[in-house]
Design an enzyme around this catalytic site. Structure first.
Site, PDB file in Angstrom:
ATOM      1  CB  THR A  74      -0.853  -0.026   1.198  1.00  0.00           C
ATOM      2  OG1 THR A  74      -1.715  -1.172   1.126  1.00  0.00           O
ATOM      3  CG2 THR A  74      -1.786   1.373   1.290  1.00  0.00           C
ATOM      4  CG  ASN A 153      -6.099  -8.062  -5.626  1.00  0.00           C
ATOM      5  OD1 ASN A 153      -6.065  -7.130  -6.530  1.00  0.00           O
ATOM      6  ND2 ASN A 153      -7.130  -7.822  -4.649  1.00  0.00           N
ATOM      7  CD  GLN A 181      -2.431 -11.356  -4.466  1.00  0.00           C
ATOM      8  OE1 GLN A 181      -2.186 -12.553  -4.474  1.00  0.00           O
ATOM      9  NE2 GLN A 181      -2.824 -10.896  -3.497  1.00  0.00           N
ATOM     10  CB  SER A 201       3.377  -6.709   0.238  1.00  0.00           C
ATOM     11  OG  SER A 201       3.025  -6.841   1.564  1.00  0.00           O
ATOM     12  CB  ALA A 202       7.342  -9.034   3.568  1.00  0.00           C
ATOM     13  CG  HIS A 203       1.173  -9.418   4.251  1.00  0.00           C
ATOM     14  ND1 HIS A 203      -0.011  -9.957   4.236  1.00  0.00           N
ATOM     15  CD2 HIS A 203       1.315  -8.028   3.839  1.00  0.00           C
ATOM     16  CE1 HIS A 203      -0.587  -8.973   3.560  1.00  0.00           C
ATOM     17  NE2 HIS A 203      -0.146  -7.675   3.239  1.00  0.00           N
ATOM     18  CB  THR A 242      14.082   4.071  12.347  1.00  0.00           C
ATOM     19  OG1 THR A 242      14.347   5.186  13.128  1.00  0.00           O
ATOM     20  CG2 THR A 242      14.889   2.723  13.045  1.00  0.00           C
ATOM     21  CB  CYS A 328     -13.282  -7.637   2.720  1.00  0.00           C
ATOM     22  SG  CYS A 328     -11.778  -7.444   1.776  1.00  0.00           S
TER      23      CYS A 328
HETATM   24  C1  LIG Z   1      -2.127  -7.120  -0.588  1.00  0.00           C
HETATM   25  C2  LIG Z   1      -2.067  -6.339  -1.664  1.00  0.00           C
HETATM   26  C3  LIG Z   1      -1.704  -5.159  -1.669  1.00  0.00           C
HETATM   27  C4  LIG Z   1      -1.660  -4.308  -0.244  1.00  0.00           C
HETATM   28  O1  LIG Z   1      -0.291  -4.808   0.554  1.00  0.00           O
HETATM   29  P1  LIG Z   1      -0.146  -4.537   1.797  1.00  0.00           P
HETATM   30  O2  LIG Z   1       1.404  -5.073   1.943  1.00  0.00           O
HETATM   31  O3  LIG Z   1      -0.978  -5.313   2.791  1.00  0.00           O
HETATM   32  O4  LIG Z   1      -0.302  -3.017   2.100  1.00  0.00           O
HETATM   33  C5  LIG Z   1      -1.854  -4.224  -2.607  1.00  0.00           C
HETATM   34  N1  LIG Z   1      -1.748  -4.907  -3.976  1.00  0.00           N
HETATM   35  C6  LIG Z   1      -2.135  -5.992  -3.996  1.00  0.00           C
HETATM   36  C7  LIG Z   1      -2.372  -6.555  -5.581  1.00  0.00           C
HETATM   37  C8  LIG Z   1      -2.282  -6.823  -3.186  1.00  0.00           C
HETATM   38  O5  LIG Z   1      -2.555  -8.117  -3.101  1.00  0.00           O
END
Ligand SMILES: *Cc1c(COP(=O)(O)O)cnc(C)c1O
Length: 404
Positions: A74, A153, A181, A201-203, A242, A328
Site C-alpha cells: 500500500t 488479486n 500477488q 509486500s513481504a506478507h 527507522t 471486504c
Molecule cells: C495485498 C495487496 C496489496 C496491499 O499490500 P499491503 O502490503 O498489505 O499493504 C496491494 N496490492 C495487491 C495486488 C495486493 O494483493
C-alpha cells in the site's frame, strides 16, 4: 486434518518457519538501528538490511540500490504514484491505470484526480485484460505514469507486463506495476519486462506483515520521486523512518526462498489449483470460472456458483478460510468491483468464491475443501426456490416477479 483449512493465501500468507528463524535474532540480540554509523550494533543491522536488499533485488532482476523499503505494498503504491506525479508535474498531469487494480492503486489515483491530475481508467475484457491498442491510444505527451498490476488479486489474471513495459518505454512514459500477488508465483525481471517501478509486500510471499518495498529504476531512465514521508532522509531520501530490521531480514529470506523454490513450487501449485477446479466443475457443471484460464497465477481459482448466495455459502463452510466475491473493505456487502468489471452481474459476483492456495496446502486439503463446497452448494440449492424453477426449465430472465 486440522480445520479451518487456509485457502486464502492471496489475503496473506503465514511466515515460512525458515523466515521466522532468520528474523528472531533481530528482535533482541541484534537489535541495532541500521542508521547508526558509529558502532557495531548499527553496522550489524545495516549489513543484515543490505543482505536482504540484495536478496529482494535478485528476485526481480534489480540492482540492490534500486530497492526502497516501505511498510508494504500500500505504501509502495502510494509512493510510486504520488511520488512520480509530484516529481513530473512539469512534464504532464496525466496518469493511466485500469479499473481492476487494487484499492492501494485506485485510491492514490483518485486522490491525484482531486488534486487536478487527469486519470484514464482503462476498462478490461471479460478475462480481465486491458486492450493494448486502447492503452497506446491513451498515452499522450502529457502522460507521466502508467500503473498496471502484474497479476490481479481476485481472479489471478496476468497482464502482459513485458508488452506493456515495452510500449511505455517506446512512448517515453514511466511504468509502475503492483506485483504484490505475482512475487514468487511468476518470474519477475524488471529489465526484460521494462518496469520502472514495482511494488512488493513481504506478507504475500511467506514473509512478515508490515514490510515491503518499491523498486525504483536507477538508469535508462533514472526515475525520481518526491518522498511522501519527510524525516531523516533514509532510503536515498525517498522514504524516511527507522528501518524495520527484523521485517526486512524476513522479507529478504522470503525473497531468497521464493527465488530458490519457484521452479519446483509453481507446477505443484498449478496442479493443486487445477485439481480443485476440476473437482468443483465436475460435481457442479454450471459453476463458472472467472479470470483468464491461461494467462494467470498458478495458485488462485475464482469460481461462481449460480443460484447460491456467496455469503450463505461461506457461512456454511466454516471449516474453510476463503474469500467471497464481495468487497471486504466496507461493512456493506458490495459485490466485487473486479468481478463486475469483468462483466459479471451482481448475482454472479455475489455467488463467487476465491480459493487461493499456497506452499503449505496439501492435496488432502483440496479434496476436503471441494467436497465441502459441493455438499454445501447442493444443500443451499435444495432450499432455493430459484434453483427449483431452473430445474423445471423456467427461464429466470423471463419471469415477471410480483409483490404480494
Ligand atoms: C495485498 C495487496 C496489496 C496491499 O499490500 P499491503 O502490503 O498489505 O499493504 C496491494 N496490492 C495487491 C495486488 C495486493 O494483493
Amino acid at each position: 486434518m486440522k480445520t479451518p483449512i487456509y485457502l486464502d493465501y492471496s489475503a496473506t500468507t503465514p511466515c515460512d518457519p525458515r523466515v521466522v528463524q532468520r528474523m528472531l535474532p533481530f528482535f533482541a540480540d541484534t537489535f541495532g538501528n541500521a542508521a547508526s554509523r558509529s558502532h557495531a550494533f548499527g553496522w550489524t543491522a545495516e549489513a543484515a538490511v543490505e543482505q536482504a536488499r540484495g536478496e529482494v533485488a535478485a528476485l526481480i532482476g534489480a540492482h540492490p540500490k534500486e530497492i526502497i523499503w516501505t511498510s508494504g505494498s500500500t505504501e509502495a503504491n502510494n509512493l510510486a504514484i504520488k511520488g512520480v506525479a509530484e516529481m513530473y508535474r512539469q512534464k504532464g498531469n496525466h496518469l493511466i491505470t485500469a479499473v481492476t487494480e487494487h484499492k492501494a492503486v485506485l485510491d492514490p489515483m483518485k486522490h491525484l484526480e482531486s488534486q487536478g491530475f487527469e486519470v484514464t481508467w482503462l476498462p478490461v475484457d471479460k478475462l480481465g485484460h486491458v486492450d493494448l491498442d486502447q492503452l497506446e491510444a491513451a498515452i499522450t505527451d502529457r502522460t507521466i505514469l502508467v500503473s498496471l498490476m502484474t497479476a490481479n488479486n481476485e481472479v489471478g489474471t496476468l497482464h502482459p507486463i513485458h508488452e506493456i513495459g515495452a510500449l511505455c518505454k517506446r512512448k517515453g512514459t514511466l511504468f509502475h506495476s503492483d506485483a504484490t500477488q505475482a512475487a514468487g508465483r511468476f518470474p519477475l525481471d524488471v529489465e526484460a519486462q521494462h518496469v520502472d517501478l514495482l511494488s512488493l509486500s513481504a506478507h504475500k510471499m511467506y514473509g512478515p506483515k508490515g514490510v515491503g518495498c518499491l523498486y525504483v529504476r536507477r538508469k535508462n531512465p533514472r526515475v525520481r520521486l518526491v518522498a511522501q514521508m519527510d524525516g531523516g532522509g533514509h532510503e536515498r531520501g525517498m522514504r524516511s523512518g527507522t528501518l524495520n530490521v527484523p521485517g526486512i531480514v524476513g522479507m529478504g529470506e522470503a525473497a531468497r526462498l521464493a527465488k530458490a523454490e519457484m521452479v519446483r513450487e509453481l507446477p505443484l501449485l498449478a496442479a493443486l489449483r487445477d485439481r480443485l477446479e476440476a473437482r468443483l466443475l465436475a460435481a457442479l457443471p454450471d459453476a463458472v470460472r472467472n479470470g483468464d484460464p491461461a494467462a494467470r497465477l498458478p495458485h488462485l481459482a475464482n469460481v461462481s456458483f449460480p443460484y447460491v448466495e456467496g455469503e450463505s455459502l461461506i457461512m456454511g463452510i466454516k471449516e474453510l478460510a476463503v474469500s467471497s466475491g464481495s468487497a471486504c473493505t466496507s461493512a456493506s456487502l458490495e459485490p466485487s468491483y473486479v468481478l463486475k468489471s469483468l462483466g459479471l452481474g451482481d448475482e454472479l459476483a455475489h455467488s463467487s468464491i476465491r480459493f487461493s492456495l499456497g506452499r503449505f496446502t496439501s492435496e488432502a486439503e483440496v479434496d476436503f475443501a471441494t467436497d465441502r463446497v459441493v455438499q454445501e452448494v447442493k444443500r443451499l440449492r435444495s432450499m432455493s426456490p430459484l434453483w427449483e424453477m431452473v430445474q423445471e426449465g423456467i427461464d429466470l430472465t423471463q419471469v415477471r416477479w410480483t409483490a404480494h
